[in-house]
Motif scaffolding. Sequence first.
Motif, PDB file in Angstrom:
ATOM      1  N   VAL A   1       1.034  -1.122  -0.017  1.00 59.23           N
ATOM      2  CA  VAL A   1       0.176  -0.010   0.038  1.00 59.23           C
ATOM      3  C   VAL A   1       0.758   1.229   0.111  1.00 59.23           C
ATOM      4  O   VAL A   1       0.452   2.121  -0.719  1.00 59.23           O
ATOM      5  N   VAL A   2       2.001   1.164   0.872  1.00 62.00           N
ATOM      6  CA  VAL A   2       2.747   2.330   0.813  1.00 62.00           C
ATOM      7  C   VAL A   2       3.478   2.547  -0.388  1.00 62.00           C
ATOM      8  O   VAL A   2       3.712   3.794  -0.745  1.00 62.00           O
ATOM      9  N   LEU A   3       4.072   1.552  -0.977  1.00 60.04           N
ATOM     10  CA  LEU A   3       4.772   1.572  -2.201  1.00 60.04           C
ATOM     11  C   LEU A   3       3.953   2.119  -3.401  1.00 60.04           C
ATOM     12  O   LEU A   3       4.478   2.884  -4.059  1.00 60.04           O
ATOM     13  N   HIS A   4       2.776   1.902  -3.418  1.00 59.27           N
ATOM     14  CA  HIS A   4       1.722   2.436  -4.369  1.00 59.27           C
ATOM     15  C   HIS A   4       1.586   3.996  -4.103  1.00 59.27           C
ATOM     16  O   HIS A   4       1.867   4.574  -5.044  1.00 59.27           O
ATOM     17  N   ARG A   5       1.421   4.322  -2.916  1.00 57.66           N
ATOM     18  CA  ARG A   5       1.462   5.571  -2.601  1.00 57.66           C
ATOM     19  C   ARG A   5       2.720   6.586  -3.127  1.00 57.66           C
ATOM     20  O   ARG A   5       2.836   7.591  -3.837  1.00 57.66           O
ATOM     21  N   LEU A   6       4.039   5.794  -2.945  1.00 58.24           N
ATOM     22  CA  LEU A   6       5.269   6.449  -3.462  1.00 58.24           C
ATOM     23  C   LEU A   6       5.375   6.438  -4.638  1.00 58.24           C
ATOM     24  O   LEU A   6       5.825   7.395  -5.375  1.00 58.24           O
ATOM     25  N   LEU A   7       4.967   5.527  -5.621  1.00 57.08           N
ATOM     26  CA  LEU A   7       4.792   5.436  -6.988  1.00 57.08           C
ATOM     27  C   LEU A   7       4.194   6.616  -7.392  1.00 57.08           C
ATOM     28  O   LEU A   7       4.520   7.163  -8.610  1.00 57.08           O
ATOM     29  N   LEU A   8       3.172   7.037  -6.735  1.00 57.34           N
ATOM     30  CA  LEU A   8       2.413   8.044  -6.968  1.00 57.34           C
ATOM     31  C   LEU A   8       2.549   9.340  -6.425  1.00 57.34           C
ATOM     32  O   LEU A   8       1.584  10.316  -6.402  1.00 57.34           O
ATOM     33  N   ASP A   9       3.589   9.484  -5.705  1.00 61.28           N
ATOM     34  CA  ASP A   9       3.876  10.620  -4.847  1.00 61.28           C
ATOM     35  C   ASP A   9       3.682  11.959  -5.716  1.00 61.28           C
ATOM     36  O   ASP A   9       4.468  12.325  -6.767  1.00 61.28           O
ATOM     37  N   GLY A  10       2.925  12.861  -5.078  1.00 61.16           N
ATOM     38  CA  GLY A  10       2.337  13.864  -5.850  1.00 61.16           C
ATOM     39  C   GLY A  10       3.395  15.311  -5.478  1.00 61.16           C
ATOM     40  O   GLY A  10       3.252  16.295  -5.935  1.00 61.16           O
ATOM     41  N   ARG A  11       4.272  15.125  -4.694  1.00 64.13           N
ATOM     42  CA  ARG A  11       5.253  15.945  -4.298  1.00 64.13           C
ATOM     43  C   ARG A  11       6.599  16.090  -4.579  1.00 64.13           C
ATOM     44  O   ARG A  11       7.178  17.273  -4.982  1.00 64.13           O
ATOM     45  N   ASP A  12       7.339  14.920  -5.210  1.00 62.81           N
ATOM     46  CA  ASP A  12       8.621  14.889  -5.809  1.00 62.81           C
ATOM     47  C   ASP A  12       8.543  13.868  -6.817  1.00 62.81           C
ATOM     48  O   ASP A  12       8.356  12.614  -6.334  1.00 62.81           O
TER      49      ASP A  12
ATOM     50  N   ARG B   1       4.276  -5.956 -11.372  1.00 65.36           N
ATOM     51  CA  ARG B   1       2.575  -5.403 -11.325  1.00 65.36           C
ATOM     52  C   ARG B   1       2.283  -4.269 -10.524  1.00 65.36           C
ATOM     53  O   ARG B   1       1.453  -3.605 -10.904  1.00 65.36           O
ATOM     54  N   MET B   2       3.091  -3.870  -9.705  1.00 65.90           N
ATOM     55  CA  MET B   2       2.810  -2.642  -8.770  1.00 65.90           C
ATOM     56  C   MET B   2       3.078  -1.334  -9.657  1.00 65.90           C
ATOM     57  O   MET B   2       2.164  -0.766  -9.658  1.00 65.90           O
ATOM     58  N   MET B   3       3.921  -1.683 -10.449  1.00 63.73           N
ATOM     59  CA  MET B   3       4.373  -0.604 -11.333  1.00 63.73           C
ATOM     60  C   MET B   3       3.248  -0.445 -12.302  1.00 63.73           C
ATOM     61  O   MET B   3       2.924   0.758 -12.665  1.00 63.73           O
ATOM     62  N   LEU B   4       2.669  -1.427 -13.090  1.00 61.04           N
ATOM     63  CA  LEU B   4       1.631  -1.395 -13.934  1.00 61.04           C
ATOM     64  C   LEU B   4       0.288  -0.805 -13.323  1.00 61.04           C
ATOM     65  O   LEU B   4      -0.334   0.052 -13.788  1.00 61.04           O
ATOM     66  N   ALA B   5       0.164  -1.316 -11.940  1.00 60.83           N
ATOM     67  CA  ALA B   5      -1.084  -0.737 -11.329  1.00 60.83           C
ATOM     68  C   ALA B   5      -0.763   0.851 -11.125  1.00 60.83           C
ATOM     69  O   ALA B   5      -1.942   1.625 -11.285  1.00 60.83           O
ATOM     70  N   ALA B   6       0.152   1.259 -10.840  1.00 63.71           N
ATOM     71  CA  ALA B   6       0.507   2.717 -10.784  1.00 63.71           C
ATOM     72  C   ALA B   6       0.322   3.525 -11.906  1.00 63.71           C
ATOM     73  O   ALA B   6      -0.210   4.544 -12.188  1.00 63.71           O
TER      74      ALA B   6
END
Length: 137
Positions: free
Chosen positions: A43-54, A75-80
């Motif tokens: 869950v945290v990795l998904h959030r970091l992949l989509l980090d809106g600040r940097d 798979r995580m990359m593709l979901a992001a």
Amino acid sequence: MTRSEADDELISFLQGAASASWSVRAASGRRLAAAAEVPGAAVVLHRLLLDGRDTFVTQETAEALLERWDAVGLRMMLAALASADDDTGDHLDAAILNVCGQSKEDGERLAALCSALTSDADIDVSGEARRILETLR
């Protein structure tokens, strides 16, 4: 390292992922990629992949997941990618090129992983896997 020490380290990286510092978030993303199978880490990795600040956080996390060279990381990359805005998507695509586009063999490895994910139950993941396969052809 004992199990307790490993758990403490994981907790530290999970907490670092919420830091105000882009460098701490990026380092946490890189380290958490090794624990991508852990539900809380995912869950945290998904959030970091989509980090809106940097976007550096996005790039570092993405590259670390891809460097695993397995279906979990891709798979995580593709979901992001499926839910990313255009700018973040460009950085995720760049990470794929940086890690998986260095040689013909890398491209073949990426194609094999994407082929396996074209039948993923998540239509966003399977769609992104097909899109990448098309660009590899």
